[in-house]
Design a protein around this motif. Structure first.
Motif, PDB file in Angstrom:
ATOM      1  N   GLY A  31       0.810  -1.214   0.000  1.00 47.34           N
ATOM      2  CA  GLY A  31       0.000   0.000   0.000  1.00 47.34           C
ATOM      3  C   GLY A  31       0.840   1.259   0.000  1.00 47.34           C
ATOM      4  N   THR A  32       1.913   1.249   0.799  1.00 45.69           N
ATOM      5  CA  THR A  32       2.813   2.403   0.847  1.00 45.69           C
ATOM      6  C   THR A  32       3.484   2.601  -0.504  1.00 45.69           C
ATOM      7  OG1 THR A  32       3.197   1.940   3.193  1.00 45.69           O
ATOM      8  CG2 THR A  32       4.725   3.454   2.114  1.00 45.69           C
ATOM      9  N   SER A  33       3.903   1.493  -1.110  1.00 45.03           N
ATOM     10  CA  SER A  33       4.536   1.553  -2.433  1.00 45.03           C
ATOM     11  C   SER A  33       3.559   2.075  -3.481  1.00 45.03           C
ATOM     12  CB  SER A  33       5.035   0.163  -2.815  1.00 45.03           C
ATOM     13  OG  SER A  33       5.635   0.180  -4.074  1.00 45.03           O
ATOM     14  N   ASP A  34       2.316   1.628  -3.420  1.00 48.10           N
ATOM     15  CA  ASP A  34       1.301   2.124  -4.360  1.00 48.10           C
ATOM     16  C   ASP A  34       1.081   3.631  -4.192  1.00 48.10           C
ATOM     17  OD1 ASP A  34       0.966  -0.398  -5.408  1.00 48.10           O
ATOM     18  OD2 ASP A  34      -0.918  -0.808  -4.330  1.00 48.10           O
ATOM     19  N   TYR A  35       1.073   4.090  -2.938  1.00 49.53           N
ATOM     20  CA  TYR A  35       0.920   5.523  -2.674  1.00 49.53           C
ATOM     21  C   TYR A  35       2.066   6.303  -3.304  1.00 49.53           C
ATOM     22  CZ  TYR A  35       0.956   9.951  -0.159  1.00 49.53           C
ATOM     23  OH  TYR A  35       0.992  11.290   0.143  1.00 49.53           O
ATOM     24  N   PHE A  36       3.296   5.830  -3.088  1.00 50.29           N
ATOM     25  CA  PHE A  36       4.465   6.516  -3.661  1.00 50.29           C
ATOM     26  C   PHE A  36       4.461   6.449  -5.180  1.00 50.29           C
ATOM     27  CE2 PHE A  36       6.949   5.831   0.515  1.00 50.29           C
ATOM     28  CZ  PHE A  36       6.537   7.057   0.993  1.00 50.29           C
ATOM     29  N   PRO A  42      10.125   7.479  -8.403  1.00 47.97           N
ATOM     30  CA  PRO A  42      10.795   6.308  -8.974  1.00 47.97           C
ATOM     31  C   PRO A  42      11.080   5.297  -7.853  1.00 47.97           C
ATOM     32  CG  PRO A  42      12.340   8.115  -8.737  1.00 47.97           C
ATOM     33  CD  PRO A  42      10.987   8.642  -8.351  1.00 47.97           C
ATOM     34  N   LEU A  43      11.134   4.032  -8.201  1.00 49.74           N
ATOM     35  CA  LEU A  43      11.422   2.962  -7.246  1.00 49.74           C
ATOM     36  C   LEU A  43      10.541   3.060  -5.998  1.00 49.74           C
ATOM     37  CD1 LEU A  43      15.321   3.134  -7.513  1.00 49.74           C
ATOM     38  CD2 LEU A  43      13.803   1.551  -8.710  1.00 49.74           C
ATOM     39  N   PRO A  44       9.229   3.015  -6.186  1.00 52.93           N
ATOM     40  CA  PRO A  44       8.327   3.233  -5.060  1.00 52.93           C
ATOM     41  C   PRO A  44       8.463   2.200  -3.932  1.00 52.93           C
ATOM     42  CG  PRO A  44       7.110   2.491  -6.980  1.00 52.93           C
ATOM     43  CD  PRO A  44       8.504   2.775  -7.437  1.00 52.93           C
ATOM     44  N   THR A  45       8.805   0.965  -4.260  1.00 55.02           N
ATOM     45  CA  THR A  45       8.958  -0.037  -3.204  1.00 55.02           C
ATOM     46  C   THR A  45      10.181   0.282  -2.350  1.00 55.02           C
ATOM     47  OG1 THR A  45       7.873  -1.714  -4.563  1.00 55.02           O
ATOM     48  CG2 THR A  45       9.189  -2.508  -2.703  1.00 55.02           C
ATOM     49  N   LEU A  46      11.262   0.676  -2.988  1.00 54.83           N
ATOM     50  CA  LEU A  46      12.463   1.084  -2.247  1.00 54.83           C
ATOM     51  C   LEU A  46      12.162   2.324  -1.405  1.00 54.83           C
ATOM     52  CD1 LEU A  46      15.471   0.600  -1.684  1.00 54.83           C
ATOM     53  CD2 LEU A  46      15.971   2.040  -3.670  1.00 54.83           C
TER      54      LEU A  46
END
Length: 134
Positions: A31-36, A42-46
């Protein structure tokens, strides 16, 4: 209230914002990665892992008052950057949403001011930094 008591309360209040936020980000990396990703980072999961770990660790360090001046400066910068990335210009044509984002940006800037004051004052005697200092 004494200076040290106020500094402790200040650190507790800051920690109440950052420790749960860090836990929440790490507990829901997707969810945090999707928000970013929605913000165009760039590189939302990181970014999600880095943000979650930073908020959690920095919040805990502020809570115990360890390396408070350095951590407070880092959190001051973090608040301004996060505020501009997450809120500046957001809301589109929805006046209420745009107003909300503007207020959230100003809140982040104000919090950075609190961190600058904490960096200047230090953690106080009731902290890891103050332990042994007399």
């Amino acid at each position: 209230m004494t200076r040290d008591a106020l500094l402790l309360v200040s650190r507790l209040l800051f920690a109440l914002m950052f420790v749960p936020s860090g836990f929440q980000a790490l507990a829901n990396i997707a969810g945090t990665s999707d928000y970013f990703a929605g913000l165009g980072l760039p590189l939302p999961t990181l970014a999600a892992w880095g943000t979650g770990l930073f908020e959690l660790i920095a919040g805990l360090l502020i809570l115990i008052g360890f390396q408070t001046r350095i951590v407070a400066l880092q959190l001051a910068a973090f608040c301004v950057v996060a505020g501009f990335i997450g809120h500046h210009g957001q809301g589109g044509d929805d006046a209420m949403l745009a107003f909300l984002h503007q207020q959230m940006l100003m809140k982040d800037i104000a919090i950075s001011g609190g961190f600058l004051a904490l960096a200047m004052a230090g953690a106080g005697a009731w902290s890891a930094d103050g332990r042994g200092a007399a």
